[in-house]
Enzyme design. Structure first.
Site, PDB file in Angstrom:
ATOM      1  N   ASN A  15       0.864  -1.182   0.000  1.00  0.00           N
ATOM      2  CA  ASN A  15       0.000   0.000   0.000  1.00  0.00           C
ATOM      3  C   ASN A  15       0.900   1.233   0.000  1.00  0.00           C
ATOM      4  O   ASN A  15       1.494   1.560   1.015  1.00  0.00           O
ATOM      5  CB  ASN A  15      -0.900  -0.038   1.247  1.00  0.00           C
ATOM      6  CG  ASN A  15      -1.715   1.235   1.425  1.00  0.00           C
ATOM      7  OD1 ASN A  15      -1.802   2.058   0.512  1.00  0.00           O
ATOM      8  ND2 ASN A  15      -2.306   1.397   2.598  1.00  0.00           N
ATOM      9  N   TRP A  16       0.965   1.870  -1.159  1.00  0.00           N
ATOM     10  CA  TRP A  16       1.893   3.007  -1.275  1.00  0.00           C
ATOM     11  C   TRP A  16       1.359   4.283  -0.622  1.00  0.00           C
ATOM     12  O   TRP A  16       2.088   5.270  -0.500  1.00  0.00           O
ATOM     13  CB  TRP A  16       2.188   3.293  -2.761  1.00  0.00           C
ATOM     14  CG  TRP A  16       2.972   2.218  -3.453  1.00  0.00           C
ATOM     15  CD1 TRP A  16       3.434   1.039  -2.918  1.00  0.00           C
ATOM     16  CD2 TRP A  16       3.382   2.218  -4.825  1.00  0.00           C
ATOM     17  NE1 TRP A  16       4.108   0.313  -3.875  1.00  0.00           N
ATOM     18  CE2 TRP A  16       4.094   1.017  -5.055  1.00  0.00           C
ATOM     19  CE3 TRP A  16       3.230   3.109  -5.885  1.00  0.00           C
ATOM     20  CZ2 TRP A  16       4.644   0.694  -6.297  1.00  0.00           C
ATOM     21  CZ3 TRP A  16       3.769   2.794  -7.117  1.00  0.00           C
ATOM     22  CH2 TRP A  16       4.474   1.595  -7.315  1.00  0.00           C
ATOM     23  N   LYS A  17       0.081   4.275  -0.288  1.00  0.00           N
ATOM     24  CA  LYS A  17      -0.554   5.480   0.276  1.00  0.00           C
ATOM     25  C   LYS A  17      -0.318   6.679  -0.660  1.00  0.00           C
ATOM     26  O   LYS A  17      -0.248   6.487  -1.868  1.00  0.00           O
ATOM     27  CB  LYS A  17      -0.055   5.722   1.708  1.00  0.00           C
ATOM     28  CG  LYS A  17      -0.209   4.456   2.568  1.00  0.00           C
ATOM     29  CD  LYS A  17      -0.026   4.682   4.033  1.00  0.00           C
ATOM     30  CE  LYS A  17      -0.214   3.348   4.758  1.00  0.00           C
ATOM     31  NZ  LYS A  17      -0.161   3.488   6.215  1.00  0.00           N
ATOM     32  N   HIS A 105      -9.659   1.468   4.848  1.00  0.00           N
ATOM     33  CA  HIS A 105      -8.382   1.623   5.562  1.00  0.00           C
ATOM     34  C   HIS A 105      -8.586   2.586   6.734  1.00  0.00           C
ATOM     35  O   HIS A 105      -9.369   3.533   6.640  1.00  0.00           O
ATOM     36  CB  HIS A 105      -7.314   2.166   4.603  1.00  0.00           C
ATOM     37  CG  HIS A 105      -5.943   2.120   5.196  1.00  0.00           C
ATOM     38  ND1 HIS A 105      -5.493   3.074   6.089  1.00  0.00           N
ATOM     39  CD2 HIS A 105      -4.939   1.235   5.064  1.00  0.00           C
ATOM     40  CE1 HIS A 105      -4.264   2.773   6.463  1.00  0.00           C
ATOM     41  NE2 HIS A 105      -3.902   1.657   5.855  1.00  0.00           N
ATOM     42  N   GLU A 107      -6.952   4.974   7.777  1.00  0.00           N
ATOM     43  CA  GLU A 107      -6.721   6.386   7.445  1.00  0.00           C
ATOM     44  C   GLU A 107      -7.953   6.990   6.770  1.00  0.00           C
ATOM     45  O   GLU A 107      -8.260   8.166   6.950  1.00  0.00           O
ATOM     46  CB  GLU A 107      -5.462   6.520   6.571  1.00  0.00           C
ATOM     47  CG  GLU A 107      -4.211   6.288   7.411  1.00  0.00           C
ATOM     48  CD  GLU A 107      -3.024   5.708   6.663  1.00  0.00           C
ATOM     49  OE1 GLU A 107      -3.005   5.743   5.418  1.00  0.00           O
ATOM     50  OE2 GLU A 107      -2.103   5.187   7.331  1.00  0.00           O
ATOM     51  N   GLU A 177      -5.721  -4.742  10.579  1.00  0.00           N
ATOM     52  CA  GLU A 177      -4.721  -3.697  10.770  1.00  0.00           C
ATOM     53  C   GLU A 177      -5.006  -2.942  12.066  1.00  0.00           C
ATOM     54  O   GLU A 177      -5.788  -1.977  12.059  1.00  0.00           O
ATOM     55  CB  GLU A 177      -4.760  -2.712   9.594  1.00  0.00           C
ATOM     56  CG  GLU A 177      -4.358  -3.336   8.270  1.00  0.00           C
ATOM     57  CD  GLU A 177      -3.648  -2.324   7.379  1.00  0.00           C
ATOM     58  OE1 GLU A 177      -2.539  -2.625   6.930  1.00  0.00           O
ATOM     59  OE2 GLU A 177      -4.181  -1.222   7.170  1.00  0.00           O
ATOM     60  N   GLY A 183       2.295   2.338  10.792  1.00  0.00           N
ATOM     61  CA  GLY A 183       3.268   3.417  10.674  1.00  0.00           C
ATOM     62  C   GLY A 183       3.998   3.756  11.957  1.00  0.00           C
ATOM     63  O   GLY A 183       4.630   4.807  12.049  1.00  0.00           O
ATOM     64  N   SER A 223       3.240  -2.014  10.367  1.00  0.00           N
ATOM     65  CA  SER A 223       4.682  -2.095  10.630  1.00  0.00           C
ATOM     66  C   SER A 223       5.298  -3.436  10.250  1.00  0.00           C
ATOM     67  O   SER A 223       6.179  -3.945  10.943  1.00  0.00           O
ATOM     68  CB  SER A 223       4.970  -1.751  12.091  1.00  0.00           C
ATOM     69  OG  SER A 223       4.575  -0.413  12.370  1.00  0.00           O
ATOM     70  N   GLY A 244       2.758  -1.173   4.291  1.00  0.00           N
ATOM     71  CA  GLY A 244       2.767   0.242   3.939  1.00  0.00           C
ATOM     72  C   GLY A 244       4.171   0.716   3.643  1.00  0.00           C
ATOM     73  O   GLY A 244       4.723   0.473   2.570  1.00  0.00           O
ATOM     74  N   GLY A 245       4.787   1.370   4.616  1.00  0.00           N
ATOM     75  CA  GLY A 245       6.096   2.003   4.438  1.00  0.00           C
ATOM     76  C   GLY A 245       7.135   1.132   3.747  1.00  0.00           C
ATOM     77  O   GLY A 245       7.823   1.584   2.823  1.00  0.00           O
TER      78      GLY A 245
END
Ligand code: PGA
Length: 265
Positions: A15-17, A105, A107, A177, A183, A223, A244-245
Site C-alpha cells: 500500500n503506497w498510500k 483503511h 486512514e 490492521e 506506521g 509495521s 505500507g512504508g
C-alpha cells in the site's frame, strides 16, 4: 516450513498510500520486476496499490513487461458514475485491470469519516465490478486498552460483509490492521495477530458460513518488515500481509515477499 492453513494462497500487498508520483511509480515497479524471481511468486500472490494518478502508468509497465504483480487501488467510489466530483469510479478501475481495491483503511475511516456503512457500500461496489475488496478492520489503542478489540472487529466485519453472498465473501480479503501498529514501527506480536485473525475468521463464519470462512484470506498489516514477516506468516490464520512504508522500496518489499514465500512452501 509448511503452512497449517487450509490451502489459502498468501497475498502480500504493498500500500503506497500518497507516495510516489507516476514517474517514480514507473521506476519503482520496474525495479520490482527486475528483483522478483519466478520462485518468489510460485506460492504467494503479490499486489501493489499505487495512488490513482499512477495506476495507468503502473498497469502499462506490469502488463508490458510481464511482471507477475497484480494491480490494486487504495479506495473507490460507492457509485459507478454520476455527479460525484473528485471521486474515482470502480468501473474505471476495473477498466484499468485493477484486481484488488483496499476498502475502509483506518486512514480513510479516521481522516475522511468513512463509517462502517460507507465501507459496506464500497465492498459491494468493488464486488459488483468484478474486483476483490481488501477490507480493512482493526481496533484503536484505546479500544484495545479497555478490552474492546474483539467487539470492534466483530462490528466492523459484520457491517462490511453482512448480506454479501457467501461465495463472494469466500473470494475476498480481510486485512487486520490494528490502528496502533500502522506506521509506528510497533507491529502486533504474532500471538496477537493470530488471535485477532482467528477471531475475524470466526466472525466471517457467523456472517457467511464455515465454507466462506475457510476460504477467505486474512492479511495482517501494521509495521510489517522483512524482519517480522516469517514470524507473522507462520500463524495459521494469517494468510498474507498488507505492507505500507516498507513497500515503497522495491528491495525491502521483495525481501518481505521472499520471506513470506519461504513460509508458504
Ligand atoms: P505500515 O502501513 O506498514 O507503514 O505500518 C500499513 C498500512 O497502513 O497498510
Amino acid at each position: 516450513m509448511s503452512r497449517p492453513g487450509a490451502g489459502r494462497r498468501p497475498l502480500v500487498s504493498g500500500n503506497w498510500k500518497m507516495n510516489l508520483d507516476h514517474l517514480e511509480a514507473i521506476h519503482a515497479v520496474r525495479d520490482l520486476g527486475l528483483r522478483l524471481q519466478p520462485a518468489d511468486v510460485t506460492s504467494v500472490d503479490v499486489a501493489v496499490h499505487p495512488p490513482f494518478t499512477d495506476i495507468r502508468s503502473v498497469q502499462s509497465v506490469l502488463e508490458g513487461e510481464g511482471i507477475p504483480v497484480a494491480l490494486g487501488a487504495q479506495d473507490c467510489a460507492v457509485e459507478d458514475r454520476g455527479a460525484f466530483t473528485g471521486e474515482v469510479s470502480p468501473v474505471m478501475l476495473a477498466r484499468l485491470h485493477v484486481e484488488y481495491v483496499i476498502v475502509g483503511h483506518s486512514e480513510r475511516r479516521t481522516h475522511f469519516g468513512e463509517t462502517d456503512a460507507v465501507v459496506a457500500a464500497k465492498v459491494r461496489a468493488v464486488l459488483r465490478n468484478g474486483m476483490v475488496p481488501v477490507c480493512c478492520v482493526g481496533e484503536t489503542v484505546d479500544e484495545r486498552d479497555i478490552g474492546l478489540t474483539q467487539e470492534r472487529l466483530t462490528a466492523q466485519v459484520s457491517a462490511a460483509l453482512g448480506g454479501v453472498p457467501a461465495v463472494e465473501v469466500a473470494s475476498l480479503v480481510v486485512a487486520y490492521e490494528p490502528v496502533w501498529a500502522i506506521g509506528t514501527g510497533k507491529a502486533a506480536t504474532p500471538g496477537d495477530a493470530q488471535e485477532a485473525c482467528a477471531w475475524i475468521r470466526g466472525v466471517v463464519a457467523q456472517v457467511a458460513g464455515e465454507e466462506a470462512a475457510t476460504q477467505v484470506r486474512i492479511q495482517y498489516g501494521g509495521s510489517v518488515s522483512a524482519d517480522n514477516t516469517e514470524s507473522l506468516m507462520v500463524c495459521p490464520d494469517v494468510d498474507g500481509l498488507l505492507v505500507g512504508g516498507a513497500s515503497l522500496d522495491a528491495g525491502a518489499f521483495v525481501e518481505i515477499v521472499r520471506a513470506a514465500s519461504r513460509t508458504a512452501r
